[in-house]
Design a protein around this motif. Sequence first.
Motif, short mmCIF file in Angstrom:
data_model
loop_
_atom_site.label_atom_id
_atom_site.label_comp_id
_atom_site.label_asym_id
_atom_site.label_seq_id
_atom_site.Cartn_x
_atom_site.Cartn_y
_atom_site.Cartn_z
N SER A 107 0.87 -1.17 0.00
CA SER A 107 0.00 0.00 0.00
C SER A 107 0.91 1.22 0.00
N VAL A 108 0.35 2.39 -0.26
CA VAL A 108 1.17 3.60 -0.30
C VAL A 108 0.56 4.71 0.55
N LYS A 109 1.47 5.56 1.03
CA LYS A 109 1.09 6.80 1.70
C LYS A 109 1.88 7.91 1.03
N ASP A 110 1.27 9.08 0.91
CA ASP A 110 2.01 10.18 0.32
C ASP A 110 2.95 10.81 1.35
N LEU A 155 3.30 6.65 -9.62
CA LEU A 155 2.03 5.96 -9.39
C LEU A 155 0.90 6.98 -9.46
N ALA A 156 -0.09 6.67 -10.29
CA ALA A 156 -1.30 7.49 -10.32
C ALA A 156 -2.27 6.87 -9.33
N ALA A 157 -2.86 7.71 -8.50
CA ALA A 157 -3.77 7.23 -7.46
C ALA A 157 -5.01 8.09 -7.44
N ASP A 158 -5.93 7.72 -6.59
CA ASP A 158 -7.17 8.48 -6.46
C ASP A 158 -6.92 9.90 -5.94
N GLN A 188 -3.99 3.45 -9.03
CA GLN A 188 -4.78 3.19 -10.23
C GLN A 188 -3.92 2.75 -11.41
N SER A 189 -2.68 3.28 -11.49
CA SER A 189 -1.78 2.89 -12.57
C SER A 189 -0.34 3.20 -12.19
N CYS A 190 0.58 2.62 -12.96
CA CYS A 190 2.02 2.72 -12.67
C CYS A 190 2.72 3.16 -13.95
N LEU A 250 1.84 -2.65 -12.93
CA LEU A 250 2.31 -2.93 -14.29
C LEU A 250 2.78 -1.62 -14.92
N PRO A 251 4.09 -1.35 -14.84
CA PRO A 251 4.59 -0.06 -15.35
C PRO A 251 4.35 0.11 -16.86
#
Length: 179
Positions: free
Chosen positions: A103-106, A127-130, A115-117, A154-155
């Motif tokens: 998981s990630v935290k900013d 990383l694109a996220a919400d 959402q995408s890499c 999946l880059p």
Amino acid sequence: MDDIVKQAMAKWPNVPDCYGWLGLDNRGNWYMRDDRAQTLGAFDSGQPGAKGSLLQHDKLIDFIGRNYSADVLGRWFFQNGPQRVYVELQAAPLVWRVQADHSVKDHIGRSAQIQSCWLDELGHLFLAADTGLGLVHTQDMSLAADAVVQGLWLPQDVSSQDLPGEFGFVKSPYLLQLK
């Protein structure tokens, strides 16, 4: 946003915006850019001293983080009371810290859903996220590589120059407002 900030905005609605004085680097560090730093070049120029002074006061950093957001034009800013302080970005508006469970935290500590890499020509992983686009912190590349190997991310290839337009953010609000 802090209540005290909302109150100040209501009390003083016409305070001019501030440009060029605050920067966010590739590691999620905030920099104060005084007149001298600004004359040395753009925040992301690589010129010695152009970044300005690293902010180290924890309460100030937390205050900036709680009041950090983007406007409809994709310019990220810190709402400092009634004044909007636009942020110069070295790479992206967020810097991701990858957790052990992938998981990630900013850089502010907020969780997000990936959402995408994206991988640019320099080998930077985004990383694109919400909550927006962010750069993976260099110290977390081993965990990020694990996520890629496991097929969790999946880059896709992307040009670093295309990132702002593709993901709707402005690297330098200062330069944009000069146009």
